[in-house]
Design a protein around this motif. Structure first.
Motif, PDB file in Angstrom:
ATOM      1  N   THR A  37       0.855  -1.182   0.000  1.00 26.93           N
ATOM      2  CA  THR A  37       0.000   0.000   0.000  1.00 26.93           C
ATOM      3  C   THR A  37       0.894   1.235   0.000  1.00 26.93           C
ATOM      4  O   THR A  37       2.111   1.140   0.136  1.00 26.93           O
ATOM      5  CB  THR A  37      -0.915   0.023   1.248  1.00 26.93           C
ATOM      6  OG1 THR A  37      -0.095   0.042   2.415  1.00 26.93           O
ATOM      7  CG2 THR A  37      -1.830  -1.187   1.280  1.00 26.93           C
ATOM      8  N   GLY A  38       0.293   2.395  -0.153  1.00 27.66           N
ATOM      9  CA  GLY A  38       1.027   3.650  -0.075  1.00 27.66           C
ATOM     10  C   GLY A  38       2.029   3.836  -1.204  1.00 27.66           C
ATOM     11  O   GLY A  38       1.813   3.411  -2.336  1.00 27.66           O
ATOM     12  N   LEU A  39       3.149   4.494  -0.882  1.00 22.46           N
ATOM     13  CA  LEU A  39       4.166   4.793  -1.882  1.00 22.46           C
ATOM     14  C   LEU A  39       4.782   3.534  -2.475  1.00 22.46           C
ATOM     15  O   LEU A  39       5.131   3.504  -3.657  1.00 22.46           O
ATOM     16  CB  LEU A  39       5.261   5.678  -1.285  1.00 22.46           C
ATOM     17  CG  LEU A  39       4.858   7.125  -0.982  1.00 22.46           C
ATOM     18  CD1 LEU A  39       6.001   7.868  -0.317  1.00 22.46           C
ATOM     19  CD2 LEU A  39       4.420   7.830  -2.245  1.00 22.46           C
ATOM     20  N   LYS A  40       4.917   2.499  -1.683  1.00 22.92           N
ATOM     21  CA  LYS A  40       5.470   1.238  -2.174  1.00 22.92           C
ATOM     22  C   LYS A  40       4.577   0.675  -3.274  1.00 22.92           C
ATOM     23  O   LYS A  40       5.058   0.179  -4.292  1.00 22.92           O
ATOM     24  CB  LYS A  40       5.618   0.243  -1.015  1.00 22.92           C
ATOM     25  CG  LYS A  40       6.161  -1.103  -1.415  1.00 22.92           C
ATOM     26  CD  LYS A  40       7.616  -1.038  -1.791  1.00 22.92           C
ATOM     27  CE  LYS A  40       8.160  -2.442  -2.013  1.00 22.92           C
ATOM     28  NZ  LYS A  40       9.470  -2.445  -2.594  1.00 22.92           N
ATOM     29  N   ARG A  41       3.268   0.754  -3.103  1.00 25.47           N
ATOM     30  CA  ARG A  41       2.329   0.275  -4.112  1.00 25.47           C
ATOM     31  C   ARG A  41       2.469   1.080  -5.395  1.00 25.47           C
ATOM     32  O   ARG A  41       2.487   0.531  -6.506  1.00 25.47           O
ATOM     33  CB  ARG A  41       0.892   0.346  -3.616  1.00 25.47           C
ATOM     34  CG  ARG A  41      -0.087  -0.339  -4.576  1.00 25.47           C
ATOM     35  CD  ARG A  41      -1.530   0.012  -4.312  1.00 25.47           C
ATOM     36  NE  ARG A  41      -1.881   1.361  -4.689  1.00 25.47           N
ATOM     37  CZ  ARG A  41      -1.987   1.807  -5.948  1.00 25.47           C
ATOM     38  NH1 ARG A  41      -1.724   1.020  -6.955  1.00 25.47           N
ATOM     39  NH2 ARG A  41      -2.330   3.046  -6.209  1.00 25.47           N
TER      40      ARG A  41
ATOM     41  N   PHE B  37       5.123   2.749  -6.449  1.00 20.31           N
ATOM     42  CA  PHE B  37       6.400   2.383  -7.046  1.00 20.31           C
ATOM     43  C   PHE B  37       6.294   1.037  -7.757  1.00 20.31           C
ATOM     44  O   PHE B  37       6.746   0.874  -8.898  1.00 20.31           O
ATOM     45  CB  PHE B  37       7.494   2.346  -5.974  1.00 20.31           C
ATOM     46  CG  PHE B  37       8.851   1.984  -6.496  1.00 20.31           C
ATOM     47  CD1 PHE B  37       9.595   2.896  -7.223  1.00 20.31           C
ATOM     48  CD2 PHE B  37       9.372   0.721  -6.272  1.00 20.31           C
ATOM     49  CE1 PHE B  37      10.840   2.557  -7.726  1.00 20.31           C
ATOM     50  CE2 PHE B  37      10.620   0.362  -6.768  1.00 20.31           C
ATOM     51  CZ  PHE B  37      11.347   1.287  -7.498  1.00 20.31           C
ATOM     52  N   ASN B  38       5.679   0.054  -7.094  1.00 19.35           N
ATOM     53  CA  ASN B  38       5.497  -1.269  -7.705  1.00 19.35           C
ATOM     54  C   ASN B  38       4.619  -1.187  -8.951  1.00 19.35           C
ATOM     55  O   ASN B  38       4.918  -1.814  -9.976  1.00 19.35           O
ATOM     56  CB  ASN B  38       4.897  -2.257  -6.706  1.00 19.35           C
ATOM     57  CG  ASN B  38       5.886  -2.694  -5.655  1.00 19.35           C
ATOM     58  OD1 ASN B  38       7.086  -2.488  -5.772  1.00 19.35           O
ATOM     59  ND2 ASN B  38       5.374  -3.284  -4.591  1.00 19.35           N
ATOM     60  N   ALA B  39       3.538  -0.422  -8.873  1.00 18.69           N
ATOM     61  CA  ALA B  39       2.633  -0.289 -10.014  1.00 18.69           C
ATOM     62  C   ALA B  39       3.361   0.321 -11.211  1.00 18.69           C
ATOM     63  O   ALA B  39       3.177  -0.119 -12.354  1.00 18.69           O
ATOM     64  CB  ALA B  39       1.422   0.565  -9.640  1.00 18.69           C
ATOM     65  N   PHE B  40       4.214   1.320 -10.959  1.00 19.10           N
ATOM     66  CA  PHE B  40       4.998   1.923 -12.032  1.00 19.10           C
ATOM     67  C   PHE B  40       5.917   0.871 -12.660  1.00 19.10           C
ATOM     68  O   PHE B  40       6.004   0.771 -13.895  1.00 19.10           O
ATOM     69  CB  PHE B  40       5.823   3.105 -11.503  1.00 19.10           C
ATOM     70  CG  PHE B  40       6.722   3.710 -12.537  1.00 19.10           C
ATOM     71  CD1 PHE B  40       6.212   4.604 -13.471  1.00 19.10           C
ATOM     72  CD2 PHE B  40       8.067   3.379 -12.598  1.00 19.10           C
ATOM     73  CE1 PHE B  40       7.033   5.154 -14.443  1.00 19.10           C
ATOM     74  CE2 PHE B  40       8.897   3.919 -13.566  1.00 19.10           C
ATOM     75  CZ  PHE B  40       8.378   4.812 -14.487  1.00 19.10           C
ATOM     76  N   ASN B  41       6.588   0.090 -11.837  1.00 19.68           N
ATOM     77  CA  ASN B  41       7.483  -0.945 -12.356  1.00 19.68           C
ATOM     78  C   ASN B  41       6.720  -2.009 -13.147  1.00 19.68           C
ATOM     79  O   ASN B  41       7.198  -2.480 -14.180  1.00 19.68           O
ATOM     80  CB  ASN B  41       8.285  -1.589 -11.224  1.00 19.68           C
ATOM     81  CG  ASN B  41       9.383  -0.682 -10.723  1.00 19.68           C
ATOM     82  OD1 ASN B  41       9.905   0.148 -11.459  1.00 19.68           O
ATOM     83  ND2 ASN B  41       9.734  -0.828  -9.458  1.00 19.68           N
ATOM     84  N   TYR B  42       5.526  -2.390 -12.669  1.00 22.07           N
ATOM     85  CA  TYR B  42       4.714  -3.350 -13.411  1.00 22.07           C
ATOM     86  C   TYR B  42       4.311  -2.774 -14.773  1.00 22.07           C
ATOM     87  O   TYR B  42       4.314  -3.477 -15.788  1.00 22.07           O
ATOM     88  CB  TYR B  42       3.457  -3.741 -12.630  1.00 22.07           C
ATOM     89  CG  TYR B  42       3.722  -4.393 -11.299  1.00 22.07           C
ATOM     90  CD1 TYR B  42       4.813  -5.222 -11.090  1.00 22.07           C
ATOM     91  CD2 TYR B  42       2.857  -4.172 -10.232  1.00 22.07           C
ATOM     92  CE1 TYR B  42       5.043  -5.822  -9.858  1.00 22.07           C
ATOM     93  CE2 TYR B  42       3.078  -4.764  -8.997  1.00 22.07           C
ATOM     94  CZ  TYR B  42       4.175  -5.583  -8.823  1.00 22.07           C
ATOM     95  OH  TYR B  42       4.404  -6.176  -7.604  1.00 22.07           O
ATOM     96  N   SER B  43       3.963  -1.503 -14.795  1.00 26.09           N
ATOM     97  CA  SER B  43       3.584  -0.851 -16.047  1.00 26.09           C
ATOM     98  C   SER B  43       4.748  -0.826 -17.030  1.00 26.09           C
ATOM     99  O   SER B  43       4.583  -1.127 -18.217  1.00 26.09           O
ATOM    100  CB  SER B  43       3.101   0.576 -15.782  1.00 26.09           C
ATOM    101  OG  SER B  43       1.936   0.560 -15.004  1.00 26.09           O
TER     102      SER B  43
END
Length: 124
Positions: A11-15, A17-23
Protein backbone atom coordinates in the motif's frame (compact mmCIF):
# COMPACT_ATOMS: atom_id res chain seq x y z
CA UNK A 1 -12.88 -5.03 4.53
CA UNK A 2 -9.72 -4.39 6.54
CA UNK A 3 -7.84 -7.53 5.48
CA UNK A 4 -5.75 -7.31 2.31
CA UNK A 5 -6.15 -10.08 -0.19
CA UNK A 6 -3.01 -12.25 -0.16
CA UNK A 7 -2.07 -11.40 -3.75
CA UNK A 8 -2.72 -7.66 -3.55
CA UNK A 9 0.78 -6.49 -2.54
CA UNK A 10 1.76 -3.26 -0.83
CA UNK A 11 0.00 0.00 0.00
CA UNK A 12 1.03 3.65 -0.07
CA UNK A 13 4.17 4.79 -1.88
CA UNK A 14 5.47 1.24 -2.17
CA UNK A 15 2.33 0.27 -4.11
CA UNK A 16 2.74 3.25 -6.45
CA UNK A 17 6.40 2.38 -7.05
CA UNK A 18 5.50 -1.27 -7.71
CA UNK A 19 2.63 -0.29 -10.01
CA UNK A 20 5.00 1.92 -12.03
CA UNK A 21 7.48 -0.95 -12.36
CA UNK A 22 4.71 -3.35 -13.41
CA UNK A 23 3.58 -0.85 -16.05
CA UNK A 24 7.12 -0.45 -17.42
CA UNK A 25 7.45 -4.23 -17.51
CA UNK A 26 4.19 -4.40 -19.46
CA UNK A 27 5.43 -1.85 -22.01
CA UNK A 28 8.73 -3.73 -22.42
CA UNK A 29 6.98 -7.07 -22.80
CA UNK A 30 4.51 -5.70 -25.34
CA UNK A 31 7.28 -4.11 -27.39
CA UNK A 32 9.42 -7.26 -27.29
CA UNK A 33 6.67 -9.80 -27.96
CA UNK A 34 3.90 -8.08 -29.91
CA UNK A 35 4.47 -7.00 -33.52
CA UNK A 36 1.14 -5.13 -33.58
CA UNK A 37 2.20 -3.09 -30.53
CA UNK A 38 5.48 -2.17 -32.22
CA UNK A 39 3.57 -1.13 -35.34
CA UNK A 40 1.31 1.17 -33.32
CA UNK A 41 4.36 2.68 -31.62
CA UNK A 42 6.06 3.25 -34.99
CA UNK A 43 2.87 4.77 -36.40
CA UNK A 44 2.82 7.21 -33.48
CA UNK A 45 6.52 7.99 -33.95
CA UNK A 46 5.69 9.05 -37.51
CA UNK A 47 2.42 10.87 -36.80
CA UNK A 48 3.54 12.80 -33.72
CA UNK A 49 6.29 14.80 -35.47
CA UNK A 50 3.96 15.41 -38.42
CA UNK A 51 1.37 16.83 -36.05
CA UNK A 52 3.86 19.52 -35.00
CA UNK A 53 4.23 20.61 -38.62
CA UNK A 54 0.53 21.23 -39.08
CA UNK A 55 -0.99 24.68 -38.68
CA UNK A 56 -3.67 23.61 -36.20
CA UNK A 57 -4.97 24.76 -32.84
CA UNK A 58 -3.63 23.44 -29.55
CA UNK A 59 -6.87 21.55 -28.99
CA UNK A 60 -6.59 19.85 -32.39
CA UNK A 61 -2.96 19.01 -31.70
CA UNK A 62 -3.85 17.49 -28.33
CA UNK A 63 -6.64 15.52 -30.02
CA UNK A 64 -4.18 14.04 -32.54
CA UNK A 65 -1.89 13.00 -29.69
CA UNK A 66 -4.75 11.52 -27.64
CA UNK A 67 -6.04 9.31 -30.46
CA UNK A 68 -2.53 7.90 -30.91
CA UNK A 69 -2.21 7.16 -27.20
CA UNK A 70 -5.68 5.62 -27.27
CA UNK A 71 -4.60 3.16 -29.98
CA UNK A 72 -1.56 2.20 -27.87
CA UNK A 73 -3.81 1.58 -24.88
CA UNK A 74 -6.23 -0.54 -26.93
CA UNK A 75 -3.36 -2.61 -28.32
CA UNK A 76 -2.07 -3.25 -24.79
CA UNK A 77 -5.52 -4.48 -23.76
CA UNK A 78 -5.83 -6.57 -26.93
CA UNK A 79 -2.44 -8.15 -26.27
CA UNK A 80 -3.44 -8.84 -22.66
CA UNK A 81 -6.62 -10.59 -23.83
CA UNK A 82 -4.61 -12.71 -26.24
CA UNK A 83 -2.08 -13.62 -23.54
CA UNK A 84 -4.79 -14.70 -21.10
CA UNK A 85 -6.60 -16.74 -23.74
CA UNK A 86 -3.34 -18.43 -24.75
CA UNK A 87 -2.47 -19.06 -21.09
CA UNK A 88 -5.71 -20.92 -20.59
CA UNK A 89 -5.23 -23.11 -23.66
CA UNK A 90 -3.59 -23.03 -27.06
CA UNK A 91 -6.34 -25.30 -28.39
CA UNK A 92 -8.73 -23.77 -30.88
CA UNK A 93 -11.99 -22.98 -29.13
CA UNK A 94 -14.95 -20.88 -30.33
CA UNK A 95 -14.90 -18.71 -27.19
CA UNK A 96 -11.15 -18.10 -27.52
CA UNK A 97 -11.73 -17.03 -31.12
CA UNK A 98 -14.52 -14.69 -30.08
CA UNK A 99 -12.34 -13.08 -27.39
CA UNK A 100 -9.40 -12.60 -29.73
CA UNK A 101 -11.60 -11.34 -32.58
CA UNK A 102 -13.27 -8.81 -30.29
CA UNK A 103 -9.87 -7.54 -29.16
CA UNK A 104 -8.86 -7.21 -32.79
CA UNK A 105 -12.11 -5.38 -33.56
CA UNK A 106 -11.39 -2.93 -30.74
CA UNK A 107 -8.00 -2.18 -32.27
CA UNK A 108 -9.60 -1.77 -35.69
CA UNK A 109 -11.93 0.82 -34.14
CA UNK A 110 -8.98 2.62 -32.51
CA UNK A 111 -7.17 2.81 -35.85
CA UNK A 112 -10.38 4.02 -37.49
CA UNK A 113 -10.62 6.76 -34.87
CA UNK A 114 -7.04 7.83 -35.69
CA UNK A 115 -7.86 7.94 -39.39
CA UNK A 116 -11.12 9.85 -38.97
CA UNK A 117 -9.56 12.31 -36.52
CA UNK A 118 -6.56 13.05 -38.73
CA UNK A 119 -8.78 13.51 -41.80
CA UNK A 120 -11.13 15.80 -39.87
CA UNK A 121 -8.32 17.93 -38.42
CA UNK A 122 -6.45 18.28 -41.73
CA UNK A 123 -9.29 18.61 -44.21
CA UNK A 124 -12.35 19.95 -42.39
Amino acid sequence: MSQHLPLKGQTGLKRIFNAFNYSMSGFKSAFKNEAAFRQIIYLNLVLLPISFLLDISKVEHILLIIVGLFAIMVELLNSAIEAVVDRISLDRHPLAKIAKDMGSAAQFMALSIITITWIAVIFL
